[in-house]
Design a protein around this motif. Structure first.
Motif, mmCIF file in Angstrom:
data_model
loop_
_atom_site.group_PDB
_atom_site.id
_atom_site.type_symbol
_atom_site.label_atom_id
_atom_site.label_comp_id
_atom_site.label_asym_id
_atom_site.label_seq_id
_atom_site.Cartn_x
_atom_site.Cartn_y
_atom_site.Cartn_z
ATOM 1 N N TRP A 10 8.636 10.890 3.700
ATOM 2 C CA TRP A 10 7.429 11.551 3.220
ATOM 3 C C TRP A 10 7.547 13.064 3.296
ATOM 4 N N PHE A 11 8.335 13.587 4.204
ATOM 5 C CA PHE A 11 8.602 15.030 4.244
ATOM 6 C C PHE A 11 9.096 15.495 2.874
ATOM 7 N N ASP A 12 10.044 14.746 2.296
ATOM 8 C CA ASP A 12 10.600 15.120 0.991
ATOM 9 C C ASP A 12 9.554 15.000 -0.107
ATOM 10 N N VAL B 41 -3.416 8.857 11.640
ATOM 11 C CA VAL B 41 -1.981 9.056 11.874
ATOM 12 C C VAL B 41 -1.313 9.266 10.529
ATOM 13 N N PHE B 42 -0.499 10.322 10.415
ATOM 14 C CA PHE B 42 0.245 10.608 9.186
ATOM 15 C C PHE B 42 1.570 11.234 9.590
ATOM 16 N N ASP B 43 2.626 10.436 9.603
ATOM 17 C CA ASP B 43 3.930 10.880 10.090
ATOM 18 C C ASP B 43 4.831 11.214 8.898
ATOM 19 N N PRO B 44 5.188 12.483 8.712
ATOM 20 C CA PRO B 44 6.037 12.855 7.572
ATOM 21 C C PRO B 44 7.439 12.252 7.619
ATOM 22 N N ALA C 142 0.812 -1.224 0.000
ATOM 23 C CA ALA C 142 0.000 0.000 0.000
ATOM 24 C C ALA C 142 0.844 1.273 0.000
ATOM 25 N N TYR C 143 1.939 1.305 0.766
ATOM 26 C CA TYR C 143 2.710 2.547 0.849
ATOM 27 C C TYR C 143 3.296 2.958 -0.503
ATOM 28 N N PRO C 144 3.908 2.052 -1.273
ATOM 29 C CA PRO C 144 4.380 2.475 -2.596
ATOM 30 C C PRO C 144 3.254 2.982 -3.498
ATOM 31 N N ASN D 176 2.738 5.514 9.181
ATOM 32 C CA ASN D 176 3.922 5.706 10.017
ATOM 33 C C ASN D 176 4.738 4.417 9.999
ATOM 34 N N GLU D 177 5.905 4.427 10.616
ATOM 35 C CA GLU D 177 6.768 3.243 10.589
ATOM 36 C C GLU D 177 6.162 2.083 11.372
ATOM 37 N N ARG D 178 5.405 2.374 12.434
ATOM 38 C CA ARG D 178 4.786 1.295 13.207
ATOM 39 C C ARG D 178 3.880 0.433 12.342
ATOM 40 N N ARG D 179 3.233 1.027 11.370
ATOM 41 C CA ARG D 179 2.255 0.312 10.575
ATOM 42 C C ARG D 179 2.853 -0.342 9.330
#
Length: 520
Positions: free
Chosen positions: A61-63, A42-45, A21-23, A214-217
């Motif tokens: 994700w910040f970039d 939750v949305f962690d840049p 899903a992330y890609p 986020n990284e946890r997920r």
């Protein structure tokens, strides 16, 4: 023929785990042409990018946000804020993410696309009488936050208070920089949450389901990591009119839940929406006003003929349970496979064994007992664990199942013959009636059949026969495999599936008379 560019209509794309899903979400951001509107719990840049396309513009994700803004994309992102007493860490995470998003807009510079990032807390409040009844629990939680803050170095404490405005308002800062709880007035409680995980791209493509960012997920289909880092979820990308429906919902849901406007027609998008109840003294939670996710489940349950397949983080709603029990009595050939985590995340990994966790296990055990009586041998309730023994340093508690580390199931997938629902909603009263949720119903028989087979095959060994998927034989085949796995050493098991430990839930669960079931 009109060229629709990168968003030409495709069949719905289903993604199992964040590794898929992330890609896809990264590519959807990169392919957007003018506008992205989204709302996440939750949305962690600082989440790492995974796709080749994403890594071409940066590492995190910040970039990616900076890159999209510099392309001139308008981004509107609503992050859920949380009751600071009940969920202090999540409250802090939201405001930290907002700071990072604002920094991304500054880095993007003038002339870039517009970024509108905000925190939204569900406005419904608990009434005075319930707050007084549970005031010892409230103040114990506030004191716990104060003690945590006072254990931090001064600079960490100052940063935490900056990122926890709800907690900061409950504290008195002393001359030495340490804090103590304010004793009056009694803190307000906000029991509802905007729980949806949804993004719309150019009003033509919709990303929706159970997965936050986020990284946890993050997890992949092998789930080969410590139990507390596993995370099984399902998300879907859908093109077409439902995306415009979702965009309208994202523009309106805050005003609707605040009581500033009536509910809008969300078209093909399924939602749960609620707002403040009208009796300020005794209200505990919000008043449901739209329950189309619940209604869609009830209609699909009534129409099911062969096999119902469910994956959910919680199964605690007595109304859905009654609907399933009713159809079980009416249709003696109907089977049900229900996949649940071996224990709730808060209990298995976080050590939160308070009244809310006990109440949740009580309601889940009660609902499952009803299902067992109604379906009998036509029911299989399963959980998942890794194919290895627990390491010595792992806690020997609910984070294990049959001596193996859990695989944490967070997906919200319901399949009824030729109809499927993918959403952010768990099968509990909170998701069906209190929290803001969003999802879609898939009706194309081939799409549903492919999705069901992929979801089911995820838990099974590679070389299983058709009996594990056929409605007439699936329940017995899954039960046989799960019982066989339970009798084997973890490293000798086939697939991930094991029987759910109902007795453990019953042993831990406790009824709390004055707390409504929608709390959990």
């Amino acid at each position: 023929m009109r060229d629709d560019g990168p968003f030409s209509t495709k069949a719905p794309q289903v993604f199992i785990t964040a590794a898929e899903a992330y890609p896809a979400l990264e590519r959807a951001f990169l392919e957007a042409q003018t506008e992205i509107v989204a709302s996440f719990l939750v949305f962690d840049p600082e989440t790492r990018l995974r796709s080749a396309e994403g890594l071409a513009v940066g590492e995190r994700w910040f970039d990616l946000i900076v890159h999209c803004l510099r392309r001139g994309i308008s981004i509107t992102l609503t992050l859920s804020d949380f009751d600071p007493i009940a969920r202090a860490a999540l409250h802090r995470g939201t405001w930290r993410s907002l700071r990072l998003l604002q920094a991304a807009a500054e880095v993007a510079g003038p002339g870039s696309g517009r970024l509108s990032a905000s925190a939204a807390r569900h406005p419904a409040e608990t009434g005075t009488l319930p707050r007084v009844l549970i005031s010892p629990l409230i103040m114990a939680r506030v004191l716990r936050s104060a003690n945590w803050l006072n254990r931090q170095p001064p600079e960490v404490r100052a940063a935490a208070l900056r990122d926890m405005p709800g907690i900061a308002a409950l504290m008195v800062v002393k001359a030495d920089g340490r804090v103590r709880p304010r004793l009056w007035p009694l803190p307000r409680l906000f029991p509802g949450t905007h729980h949806q995980k949804i993004a719309v791209f150019d009003r033509r493509r919709l990303y929706v389901g159970g997965l936050d960012l986020n990284e946890r997920r993050y997890d992949d289909q092998g789930h080969d990591r410590p139990a507390a880092e596993t995370w099984h979820d399902v998300q879907v990308l859908v093109d077409g009119p439902v995306a415009a429906d979702a965009a309208r919902h994202l523009q309106a849901f805050q005003a609707v839940t605040a009581g500033q406007m009536p509910p809008i027609d969300t078209g093909q998008l399924l939602v749960t929406l609620s707002r403040q109840r009208g009796v300020p003294l005794v209200r505990f939670g919000p008043k449901p006003i739209v329950q189309s996710i619940f209604d869609a489940h009830c209609a699909a349950i009534a129409g099911a003929q062969g096999l119902i397949y469910l994956e959910t983080q919680y199964f605690r709603d007595i109304k859905l349970t009654r609907a399933l029990c009713k159809v079980a009595q009416e249709k003696p050939d109907l089977g049900l496979i229900l996949m649940l985590p071996g224990a709730p995340e808060e209990l298995a990994f976080d050590g939160r064994d308070g009244l809310d966790s006990q109440l949740g296990e009580f309601y889940q055990a009660r609902c499952l007992r009803h299902l067992k009586r109604a379906f009998g041998k036509r029911l299989f309730i399963g959980s998942a664990a890794q194919q290895r023994r627990a390491r010595k340093q792992q806690r020997m508690g609910r984070d294990l199942l049959a001596k193996a580390p859990l695989i944490y199931i967070h997906a919200k997938v319901s399949v009824f013959d030729h109809v499927a629902i993918i959403s952010s909603a768990n099968l509990n009263g909170r998701s069906m009636r209190w929290d803001t949720e969003a999802g879609v119903q898939l009706d194309d028989p081939q799409t549903v059949a492919d999705m069901r087979r992929r979801c089911m095959a995820h838990w099974l060994p590679e070389a299983v026969d058709a009996s594990f998927f056929a409605p007439e034989t699936a329940v017995a085949a899954w039960r046989g495999l799960a019982l066989s796995n339970a009798g084997r050493a973890p490293e000798a098991r086939q697939g991930f599936v094991l029987p759910y430990d109902l007795r453990a839930a019953e042993k831990f669960g406790t009824a709390v008379p004055f707390l409504p079931p929608e709390m959990v």
